[in-house]
Each structure stands twice: as C-alpha cells, then as structure tokens.
Write a protein that holds these residues in place. Sequence first.
Motif, PDB file in Angstrom:
ATOM      1  N   GLN A 110       0.816  -1.204   0.000  1.00  0.00           N
ATOM      2  CA  GLN A 110       0.000   0.000   0.000  1.00  0.00           C
ATOM      3  C   GLN A 110       0.849   1.253   0.000  1.00  0.00           C
ATOM      4  O   GLN A 110       0.344   2.350   0.033  1.00  0.00           O
ATOM      5  CB  GLN A 110      -0.917  -0.007   1.220  1.00  0.00           C
ATOM      6  N   THR A 165       0.395   4.187  -2.615  1.00  0.00           N
ATOM      7  CA  THR A 165      -0.967   4.676  -2.870  1.00  0.00           C
ATOM      8  C   THR A 165      -1.400   5.595  -1.741  1.00  0.00           C
ATOM      9  O   THR A 165      -0.682   5.767  -0.764  1.00  0.00           O
ATOM     10  CB  THR A 165      -1.950   3.510  -2.943  1.00  0.00           C
ATOM     11  N   ALA A 223      -3.443   4.856   0.332  1.00  0.00           N
ATOM     12  CA  ALA A 223      -3.760   4.054   1.505  1.00  0.00           C
ATOM     13  C   ALA A 223      -2.624   4.084   2.520  1.00  0.00           C
ATOM     14  O   ALA A 223      -2.795   3.666   3.648  1.00  0.00           O
ATOM     15  CB  ALA A 223      -4.044   2.617   1.102  1.00  0.00           C
ATOM     16  N   SER A 224      -1.446   4.572   2.118  1.00  0.00           N
ATOM     17  CA  SER A 224      -0.335   4.625   3.066  1.00  0.00           C
ATOM     18  C   SER A 224      -0.609   5.689   4.113  1.00  0.00           C
ATOM     19  O   SER A 224      -1.373   6.620   3.884  1.00  0.00           O
ATOM     20  CB  SER A 224       0.965   4.932   2.336  1.00  0.00           C
ATOM     21  N   ARG A 233      -9.561  -6.250   0.128  1.00  0.00           N
ATOM     22  CA  ARG A 233      -9.497  -6.111  -1.322  1.00  0.00           C
ATOM     23  C   ARG A 233     -10.625  -6.918  -1.960  1.00  0.00           C
ATOM     24  O   ARG A 233     -10.916  -8.043  -1.548  1.00  0.00           O
ATOM     25  CB  ARG A 233      -8.153  -6.632  -1.811  1.00  0.00           C
ATOM     26  N   ASN A 240      -7.264  -1.946  -2.688  1.00  0.00           N
ATOM     27  CA  ASN A 240      -6.102  -2.062  -1.827  1.00  0.00           C
ATOM     28  C   ASN A 240      -6.462  -1.421  -0.495  1.00  0.00           C
ATOM     29  O   ASN A 240      -7.098  -0.383  -0.491  1.00  0.00           O
ATOM     30  CB  ASN A 240      -4.976  -1.267  -2.491  1.00  0.00           C
ATOM     31  N   SER A 241      -6.101  -2.045   0.630  1.00  0.00           N
ATOM     32  CA  SER A 241      -6.413  -1.343   1.868  1.00  0.00           C
ATOM     33  C   SER A 241      -5.323  -1.537   2.901  1.00  0.00           C
ATOM     34  O   SER A 241      -4.697  -2.594   2.998  1.00  0.00           O
ATOM     35  CB  SER A 241      -7.762  -1.784   2.426  1.00  0.00           C
ATOM     36  N   SER A 242      -5.063  -0.476   3.663  1.00  0.00           N
ATOM     37  CA  SER A 242      -4.128  -0.538   4.782  1.00  0.00           C
ATOM     38  C   SER A 242      -4.956  -0.570   6.047  1.00  0.00           C
ATOM     39  O   SER A 242      -6.159  -0.781   6.013  1.00  0.00           O
ATOM     40  CB  SER A 242      -3.196   0.670   4.759  1.00  0.00           C
ATOM     41  N   SER A 277      -8.380   2.907   2.693  1.00  0.00           N
ATOM     42  CA  SER A 277      -8.436   1.977   1.571  1.00  0.00           C
ATOM     43  C   SER A 277      -8.618   2.736   0.264  1.00  0.00           C
ATOM     44  O   SER A 277      -9.184   3.829   0.234  1.00  0.00           O
ATOM     45  CB  SER A 277      -9.540   0.945   1.753  1.00  0.00           C
ATOM     46  N   ASN A 285      -2.511   8.113  -6.652  1.00  0.00           N
ATOM     47  CA  ASN A 285      -2.830   6.760  -7.112  1.00  0.00           C
ATOM     48  C   ASN A 285      -2.559   6.549  -8.592  1.00  0.00           C
ATOM     49  O   ASN A 285      -3.376   6.002  -9.314  1.00  0.00           O
ATOM     50  CB  ASN A 285      -4.283   6.431  -6.826  1.00  0.00           C
TER      51      ASN A 285
END
Lengths: 287, 171
Positions: free
Chosen positions: A38, A41, A43-44, A141, A157-159, A163, B68
């Motif tokens: 992640q 992206t 999501a970080s 996901r 994608n998810s942290s 997400s 992204n």
Amino acid sequence: MRNFLAFIQRFRVILFFALLQGIVLSIYFTFSTFPRSQYLTTASSVSGTIMTVRNDITKHFRLSDSNKKLQFENQWLRERLKENKLSELAENGFDSTIIKTDKEHYTQHFEYIPGTVINSTFTKRNNYFTLNIGTAQGVKRGMGVISDKGVIGVVHNSSEHFSVVKSCLAKEINIAVVIENSGEPGFLKWDGHNARKGNMTGVSNDREIKLWSKIVTRGSAGIFPRGLSVGKVAKTQAIEGQPLWDVTVQYSENYRSVQCVYVINNLLKKEQHELELDVPPQPTEDE
Amino acid sequence: MNRIFRQVALFIFFIFAQVLVLNNVELGGGTQIMIYPLFVLLLPVGINIFLLLSLSFLLGLSIDAMSNTYGLHASALIVVAFLRPIIFRFTAPRDGYEQVSATNIHVMGISWTLRTLGLLLLIHHFWFFLLELFKLDEILYLIQKTMLSLPMSFVICLLLQYLFIKKPKAS
C-alpha cells in the motif's frame, strides 16, 4: 572486463536513467493490476493523513448537500420498515405494497460498513477513491462500494486505516451488470472520456433495448447484491462486424460529489465461491 | 545552506500544489494541469545529472503516491530530467550558461523560457498521456489531451514565476 567497465563508464547516465525508468514502469504495470503493497498509494499512512486533513477542511463545503442525500435515503429506508406497513389483513385485501414476512428468521447475507471519501480523482484514465476506513474496520481487497445512489467501485487495496477504491471511472472495472427489464447481462467498462458516462459490453444485438431502461448490478460475482442501481441506457449503437450492441450508460451517481459510501461485506462469499469451484471445467471448443 | 533549503521548500510546494489543488481541477476534454516539470527547470544549471535524475524520481514518486497513479508522474518526470541537459544545450543563449545565476524567467527572458519550458512540458505531457492511455487507436485523444493541457500548464508555470520569484536588482 576492462571493456565492460569502460562501457559502464561511458553510458552511465543512460544506464542510470534506464534503471530508474525500469523501476517506475514495473511499478506502473504490476501495481495497477495487482497491488503488492500500500506504500505507493493514498492508503499509506502519510498520504492518508494528508488527505484526511484536506478532507477535514473541504468536507463542510458540501455539508447541506450530503445531509439532504442522507435524509432522502433515510426516508426511503423508513418507508420499507415493517412497522410502517399495514398487516396482511388490510382492508383492501391484496395490495402490492404489502411485504410478506412469513419467514421469521433470515440469514444476514450482506453487511455494510460506512465510510467517507477523503480523496478522489476523475480526470485520469484510471480513477481511484480513498476511503477513511481500512482493515481495522473489516475492509478487504475485492469488496464492493456503493453510495445512496448507486455503485461506486471495488476496493483495490487497503491498509489499516485507509483503503483505495477503483471507481467505475477506471479501464478494467468490469462489474457484472444487467438491464433490469430485459435481463440482458453484460460488463461495465469506462472509455476514459466522460465522467458521467460509461459503457456496457457483451450485450447481443438480437434484442431490442429500450432507451433509459435501468441498468443494475447482476450480483453474480458476490461483490454486490443484485439490483443495485448503476445507471440508465443513454444510447445504443451497433458494433461493426460483431453481433453486439455498444451500450452507453449514463451513471446514476455523480462521481465528482460522492462523500458518504458503504463498503459491502458479503458474508456468504466463501460459500458461493466453494460451490462454484465444484463445477467441472467446461471443455473448450478450440482444442 | 539557504539554497538547499529553498530547493526543499520548492520540492514540497510542487507536491502539494499538484496533489491538493491541481488534481481536483477539471476543465473537460481530458485536460489535466501539471506544473511540477518547472521544478526540473529551476534547478541550478551545473547540477549533477545523477542528482537531477534522483530528485525527479523522488518528486514523481511522491506525487504518484498521493494521486494513485502508480509511477506515471515519476516516469514522465525522469524523461524530462534526462532530456534537460540536451534541451538546455539546444536552446543555449549566445554566451552559454556560464554567467547565468538562475534559470527563471527574470534572468533568462521570455523567449528562452518559451522555448525551453515549452519543450520540457510538451515532452512531459506527451509521455504522461502516452503511458496513461497506452493504446495506439486513441492517438487523436492523446494529441487532444496534450494540446489542451499544455497551454494551461504553461500559463500557470509562467504566472507562478512572475508571482513568487523576486526580480533580481539591476546591476
């Protein structure tokens, strides 16, 4: 060996450029289809936090709008409550608005996790939304995301706390959809031009399609329940050389102003998946 | 020390300008404003090419991480950084770059900026949209996107230089 060193010495700038370009391109071509981490992206945690701060400032600009949306949704849901329906022995006898609840126990099939969009794009070829919920809230996901008006996309994608959602404004979104009246199935795509319009592919042209008939989710992959609104048929056009319609979809949701969304958790997905694995593979005709 | 601090501030400014403001600007027709190639232009003339490439790699990836795009911005910016010395040689003023203290619009003048910045932005935008679309049958859309975005980015780059870079005192 000496020649090799001389070669590196001579072309060191180009080699360094090629190295960096190679890293970047491999990230681009692998991560956009299957994200391995992640960190690159929103999501970080770093960029997620920045987006949260930005959203804390800008969310108030649309406050009355989103309040109104939520109120309409509440009204719609309230009307469906059992308490607001007459009992089956109503005065008029049979009535289409009566909901039969003869079976007392239901199994929960879908769960909804509420979240807020904190970042979104809509001018790129593949557009992603960032939500302020993550694995800590149960997002994984491949789960579907909806708003009060319709389908938003699929979790990419998810942290832990954020997400990234691949929205319906992406090349390979491929949501299974169906035309509500005629039952023609197809897949949702986006050509990258207009944020209000998408395409539906795989619709055979032996059937008439009424303009402005509703397009809803098919629910075949277990990501979305069946019958969620996606959009309406805006235009049909024959594809040359193929027995298919090119259906233009007018999205029911305006993706530019989405704020409150729900992530759908299918509690029976594993069961459906295991059952479908039992089907013996079909012999292909080309061999 | 002061100069390094200035470059770091510029670096952060370009990330935030792109991510928080320009990513949310929608003008229609596939227009997308990108101004961070200006960072590559404004770096000192004699900078080491490896440092230049590494800096643009970092700037591009930072912008990618927050919008992204998975390396699209970085790829385009590395191409720009790689071609910068070649373009600079191509558009060199009569006396070369030896007397030049900075490559902003006040020092170099409008015609040099028009040529150099124009070329840098054109290469950047073309490469960016080429990778983003990655389809030969959309070449007209690619040209449309490039030609619509380029003037907007260019005008904003010029405005930024006029507004935020101080005119050096006439000596």
